[in-house]
Enzyme design. Structure first.
Site, PDB file in Angstrom:
ATOM      1  N   GLU A 299       0.782  -1.188  -0.050  1.00  0.00           N
ATOM      2  CA  GLU A 299       0.090   0.136   0.029  1.00  0.00           C
ATOM      3  C   GLU A 299       0.873   1.216   0.110  1.00  0.00           C
ATOM      4  O   GLU A 299       1.795   1.494   0.880  1.00  0.00           O
ATOM      5  CB  GLU A 299      -1.025   0.140   1.135  1.00  0.00           C
ATOM      6  CG  GLU A 299      -1.805  -1.163   1.331  1.00  0.00           C
ATOM      7  CD  GLU A 299      -2.656  -1.443  -0.079  1.00  0.00           C
ATOM      8  OE1 GLU A 299      -3.147  -0.373  -0.640  1.00  0.00           O
ATOM      9  OE2 GLU A 299      -2.941  -2.465  -0.209  1.00  0.00           O
TER      10      GLU A 299
ATOM     11  N   CYS B 194      -1.559   8.884   4.375  1.00  0.00           N
ATOM     12  CA  CYS B 194      -1.404   8.796   2.759  1.00  0.00           C
ATOM     13  C   CYS B 194      -2.686   9.220   2.386  1.00  0.00           C
ATOM     14  O   CYS B 194      -2.834   9.434   1.029  1.00  0.00           O
ATOM     15  CB  CYS B 194      -1.278   6.828   2.840  1.00  0.00           C
ATOM     16  SG  CYS B 194      -2.433   6.129   3.675  1.00  0.00           S
TER      17      CYS B 194
HETATM   18  P1  NAD Z   1       9.029   4.889   2.901  1.00  0.00           P
HETATM   19  O1  NAD Z   1       8.790   4.516   1.647  1.00  0.00           O
HETATM   20  O2  NAD Z   1      10.419   5.893   3.002  1.00  0.00           O
HETATM   21  O3  NAD Z   1       9.622   3.816   4.129  1.00  0.00           O
HETATM   22  C1  NAD Z   1       8.733   2.713   4.230  1.00  0.00           C
HETATM   23  C2  NAD Z   1       9.580   1.660   4.718  1.00  0.00           C
HETATM   24  O4  NAD Z   1      10.335   1.077   3.779  1.00  0.00           O
HETATM   25  C3  NAD Z   1      10.427   2.100   5.889  1.00  0.00           C
HETATM   26  O5  NAD Z   1      10.480   0.904   6.715  1.00  0.00           O
HETATM   27  C4  NAD Z   1      11.851   2.264   5.233  1.00  0.00           C
HETATM   28  O6  NAD Z   1      13.101   2.094   5.930  1.00  0.00           O
HETATM   29  C5  NAD Z   1      11.971   1.230   4.108  1.00  0.00           C
HETATM   30  N1  NAD Z   1      12.451   1.408   2.905  1.00  0.00           N
HETATM   31  C6  NAD Z   1      12.849   2.568   2.301  1.00  0.00           C
HETATM   32  N2  NAD Z   1      13.709   2.090   1.468  1.00  0.00           N
HETATM   33  C7  NAD Z   1      13.779   0.674   1.188  1.00  0.00           C
HETATM   34  C8  NAD Z   1      14.497  -0.366   0.108  1.00  0.00           C
HETATM   35  N3  NAD Z   1      15.049   0.374  -0.765  1.00  0.00           N
HETATM   36  N4  NAD Z   1      14.308  -1.678   0.537  1.00  0.00           N
HETATM   37  C9  NAD Z   1      13.539  -1.932   1.669  1.00  0.00           C
HETATM   38  N5  NAD Z   1      12.897  -0.965   2.521  1.00  0.00           N
HETATM   39  C10 NAD Z   1      13.167   0.025   2.255  1.00  0.00           C
HETATM   40  O7  NAD Z   1       7.599   5.591   3.546  1.00  0.00           O
HETATM   41  P2  NAD Z   1       7.611   6.386   4.700  1.00  0.00           P
HETATM   42  O8  NAD Z   1       8.211   7.714   4.831  1.00  0.00           O
HETATM   43  O9  NAD Z   1       7.918   5.652   5.986  1.00  0.00           O
HETATM   44  O10 NAD Z   1       5.994   6.591   4.804  1.00  0.00           O
HETATM   45  C11 NAD Z   1       5.335   7.451   3.897  1.00  0.00           C
HETATM   46  C12 NAD Z   1       4.932   6.885   3.070  1.00  0.00           C
HETATM   47  O11 NAD Z   1       3.962   5.730   3.040  1.00  0.00           O
HETATM   48  C13 NAD Z   1       3.838   7.843   1.996  1.00  0.00           C
HETATM   49  O12 NAD Z   1       4.137   7.700   0.594  1.00  0.00           O
HETATM   50  C14 NAD Z   1       2.583   7.304   2.128  1.00  0.00           C
HETATM   51  O13 NAD Z   1       1.362   7.725   1.440  1.00  0.00           O
HETATM   52  C15 NAD Z   1       2.774   5.879   2.297  1.00  0.00           C
HETATM   53  N6  NAD Z   1       1.438   5.019   3.134  1.00  0.00           N
HETATM   54  C16 NAD Z   1       0.527   4.609   2.489  1.00  0.00           C
HETATM   55  C17 NAD Z   1      -0.389   3.831   3.174  1.00  0.00           C
HETATM   56  C18 NAD Z   1      -1.561   3.078   2.318  1.00  0.00           C
HETATM   57  O14 NAD Z   1      -2.138   2.525   2.985  1.00  0.00           O
HETATM   58  N7  NAD Z   1      -1.660   3.348   1.122  1.00  0.00           N
HETATM   59  C19 NAD Z   1      -0.452   3.915   4.573  1.00  0.00           C
HETATM   60  C20 NAD Z   1       0.387   4.725   5.249  1.00  0.00           C
HETATM   61  C21 NAD Z   1       1.562   5.329   4.308  1.00  0.00           C
END
Ligand code: NAD
Length: 530
Positions: A293, A327
Site C-alpha cells: 500500500e 497517505c
Molecule cells: P518509505 O517508503 O520511506 O519507508 C517505508 C519503509 O520502507 C521504511 O521501513 C523504510 O525504512 C523502508 N525502505 C525504504 N527504502 C527501502 C528499500 N530500498 N528497500 C527496503 N525497504 C526500504 O515511506 P515512509 O516515509 O515511512 O511513509 C510514508 C509513505 O507511506 C507515503 O508515501 C504514504 O503515502 C505511504 N503510506 C501509504 C499507506 C497506504 O495504506 N496506502 C499508509 C501509510 C503510509
C-alpha cells in the site's frame, strides 16, 4: 485434544476514547508520556526470542523537541538479517501446525492488552516518537490496532469455513496453507497500527515474519513488539530487526525462501522492491506475494451545489490532521470559481482554530513533521510555490526547525492544474487549491488524469447527479471514495482501505482480500466406492 470448531464472534470496532480533560484515561496517558520522556532506553533487535545489541545504532527523537533523545536502537546488518530469516524458518515448523484458534487467541489477547494495560503505552509512545496528538494517536495506536487483530481473527474463521461442494461419491476439502517460506514485513513511520498489522496479519495466518520497522517509528514499534511478546507469541514467529534497508536488502531479497513482502510506504520504495523481486525471480522457490500500500495525491472535488461549511471542514481536517502525513490526506482541491469567495472566508476562519505545537498540549491540532529530510522536502515545495508566478500562498507558509520540525499548515492557490504541488505527493501539511470554471465533466477528466495515484478522494455536492457523475468518471481514481466528507479516517471493517494505480496493490488492509494473500489453498479430493 482440539476437536471443536472454534467460533470467533463477529468483529466489533474498538471504542475510541474521548480523553476528557479530567478523565482517568487522559491523566494516565499524560503520566505515561512524562514517564517515557524522562527515561532514555536502549532498544535491541529480537531474533528467535533473543535480544541482540549491535554496534550500529540509530536514535529515536521527539519530532516536536528534536534534541530530546528517547532511545537508541540497535540496527541489523547482513549477518542479523540472515539470522532472522533462519529464526523465522525454524519457528514455522511448529507455528503453522498448531490449531488456528490458538494462533487467533494470541492476537485476540494482544487486542485485549492494547485495549487495556497497553493502551496508554502505545498511545504515549506514538505521541512522543511520531508527534501525534492524543486524538490522532488514540484512533491509530490503540483503536485501529485492536480492530486489525480482532478483524483478522474473524476473517480467518470465515476463510477456513469456506469449503467446496461435494457430490455423494466423494468429499472435497480445502486446506488454507500459510505460504512456504518467510514473509518480509516493512512498515512506514506514520501509523503504529499499520506497522503492527504488517507483521501481525501474515503471522495469524500461520506464517513467520522478518519485520523491519521504519527508523523513525522504532520507539512505538518496540512497544508493539513487547505487546506481541506479552500476548504469548512464540519466539521467532515475528523477528524485530530495525535496519538501514541498504544493509539487509540483498540478504532478504536473494533468499530462496522469500514467500511474500508485506509493505506500506512510498511508491518509490515499493517500485524498487518489485523490481528487485523481478530480477531475482529465478532464485525463489515460490512466487513471492507482493502486497504494497503506497502513496497518494488525494483530491477533493467541490461541485457548485456543495455545502460550504461541510467542505471547509473536510478540507481542514482532511489536509492537516497529523500534519498531512496520512497517505489519505487531502492535498489537491478543485473549487468552482463562483463559490470561492465565500468558501475562502469560512476556510480561513476554520484554519484559525488549527493550533500547531507540542502535542502534549491539549489544544494542539498538529505537531511537527517526522524528521529533517521530511522538513526539507516539504519546505522545498513551499519555496517553489513562493517563487512561482502560477501560485500564491494564501495561508501559512512558514517553516521553523529550531525546536522541532514545524511546518505551518499551508494553503497554496494555483492557476495551473498541473502545478507540481497538484501532482506530487508532499506528505506534509500543504493543500493546493485550483479554481475551475470549466464544464464539470471536463473538470472530472482533469482530476482523473492529473496524478499517478489512485488512493482516496472526496466529492462535495448536494446535487445527486453531480455525485453520481463523479463516482462514474473517477471510478479508478480512488480505492476509497468519499461523499460530503473528508477523504481520510477509514475504519477497519467499515471502509476497507487501499488504492490501485501507483497507490498499491489494493489488497485492503484488515479485510478479506489481504488475509487471502497470506494463504495458499490446497484442494483435497477423496473418492468413495459405492
Ligand atoms: P518509505 O517508503 O520511506 O519507508 C517505508 C519503509 O520502507 C521504511 O521501513 C523504510 O525504512 C523502508 N525502505 C525504504 N527504502 C527501502 C528499500 N530500498 N528497500 C527496503 N525497504 C526500504 O515511506 P515512509 O516515509 O515511512 O511513509 C510514508 C509513505 O507511506 C507515503 O508515501 C504514504 O503515502 C505511504 N503510506 C501509504 C499507506 C497506504 O495504506 N496506502 C499508509 C501509510 C503510509
Amino acid at each position: 485434544m482440539n476437536n471443536s470448531y472454534a467460533k470467533v464472534h463477529p468483529f466489533v470496532n474498538e471504542k475510541v476514547l474521548t480523553y476528557e480533560e479530567n478523565s482517568l484515561e487522559y491523566q494516565e496517558l499524560i503520566r505515561e508520556y512524562d514517564r517515557m520522556k524522562s527515561e532514555r532506553i536502549s532498544i535491541p533487535l529480537v531474533i528467535g526470542g533473543r535480544e541482540i545489541h549491535t554496534e550500529k545504532k540509530g536514535v529515536c527523537v521527539i519530532p516536536h523537541d528534536k534534541n530530546h533523545v528517547l532511545a537508541e536502537f540497535s540496527m541489523a546488518g547482513a549477518k542479523e538479517a540472515e539470522e532472522a530469516i533462519e529464526a523465522a524458518l525454524e519457528a514455522k515448523v511448529k507455528w503453522d501446525k498448531i490449531p488456528w484458534d490458538e494462533r487467533a487467541s494470541i492476537f485476540m489477547r494482544a487486542a485485549a492488552l492494547a485495549s487495556g494495560s497497553y493502551r496508554s503505552k502505545l498511545n504515549a509512545a506514538t505521541m512522543l516518537g511520531q508527534s501525534k496528538t492524543y486524538r490522532q494517536t488514540e484512533i491509530d495506536a490503540a483503536a485501529e490496532l485492536c480492530d486489525f487483530f480482532r478483524s483478522n481473527a474473524r476473517l480467518l474463521h470465515d476463510i477456513y469455513a469456506n469449503q467446496p461442494l461435494s457430490p455423494d461419491t466423494h468429499w472435497n476439502r480445502v486446506d488454507y496453507r500459510p505460504l512456504e517460506g518467510f514473509i518480509f514485513a516493512v512498515s512506514p513511520f506514520n501509523f503504529t497500527s499499520i506497522a503492527a498489522n504488517l507483521a501481525g496479519a501474515p503471522a495469524i495466518a500461520g506464517n513467520t515474519v522478518v519485520w523491519k520497522p521504519s527508523s523513525t517509528a522504532v520507539y512505538s514499534n518496540w512497544i508493539v513488539y513487547q505487546l506481541f511478546n506479552e500476548a504469548g507469541l512464540p519466539d521467532g514467529v515475528i523477528n524485530f530487526i530495525p535496519a538501514s534497508s541498504g544493509d539487509i536488502s540483498d540478504v532478504i531479497f536473494q533468499n530462496k525462501h522469500l514467500a511474500g513482502v508485506h509493505f506500506t510506504g512510498s511508491t518509490a520504495t515499493f517500485n524498487q522492491m518489485f523490481r528487485t523481486v523481478g530480477e531475482n525471480i529465478d532464485l525463489y522457490r515460490t512466487y513471492p506475494r507482493l502486497v504494497g500500500e503506497t502513496g497518494g495525491k488525494n483530491f477533493v472535488v467541490a461541485h457548485e451545489s456543495a455545502n460550504l461549511k461541510l467542505l471547509a471542514r473536510g478540507l481542514r481536517d482532511g489536509a492537516f490532521e497529523f500534519q498531512g502525513q496520512k497517505c489519505s490526506a487531502a492535498s489537491r482541491a478543485y473549487i468552482p470559481v463562483k463559490v470561492w469567495p465565500q468558501l475562502k472566508e469560512i476556510l480561513i476562519e476554520d484554519m484559525k482554530t488549527v493550533k500547531m505545537g507540542d502535542v502534549r498540549e491539549r489544544d494542539t491540532f498538529l505537531g511537527a513533521v517526522i524528521d529533517t529530510a521530511s522538513f526539507n522536502r516539504i519546505k522545498g515545495y513551499i519555496e517553489a510555490a513562493k517563487e512561482s508566478d502560477q501560485a500564491e500562498i494564501i495561508y501559512g507558509g512558514n517553516c521553523d526547525d529550531h525546536v522541532g520540525y514545524f511546518v505551518e499548515p499551508t494553503i497554496i492557490l494555483t492557476t495551473d492544474p498541473h502545478f507540481l504541488t497538484m501532482e506530487e505527493e508532499i506528505f506534509g501539511p500543504v493543500l493546493t487549491v485550483y479554481l475551475y470554471d470549466q464544464d464539470y465533466d471536463e473538470l472530472l477528466e482533469l482530476v482523473d488524469n492529473t496524478s499517478q495515484y489512485g488512493l482516496t478522494g472526496s466529492i462535495f455536492a448536494e446535487d445527486r447527479y453531480a455525485i453520481v457523475r463523479a463516482q462514474e468518471v473517477l471510478v479508478n481514481a480512488a480505492g476509497n471514495f468519499y461523499v460530503n466528507v473528508r477523504p481520510t479516517g477509514a475504519v477497519v471493517g467499515q471502509q476497507p482501505f487501499g488504492g490501485a494505480r501507483k497507490s498499491g496493490t489494493n489488497d485492503k488492509a484488515g479485510a478479506l482480500n489481504n488475509m487471502l494473500r497470506w494463504l495458499s489453498p490446497r484442494a483435497i479430493k477423496e473418492e468413495y466406492l459405492k
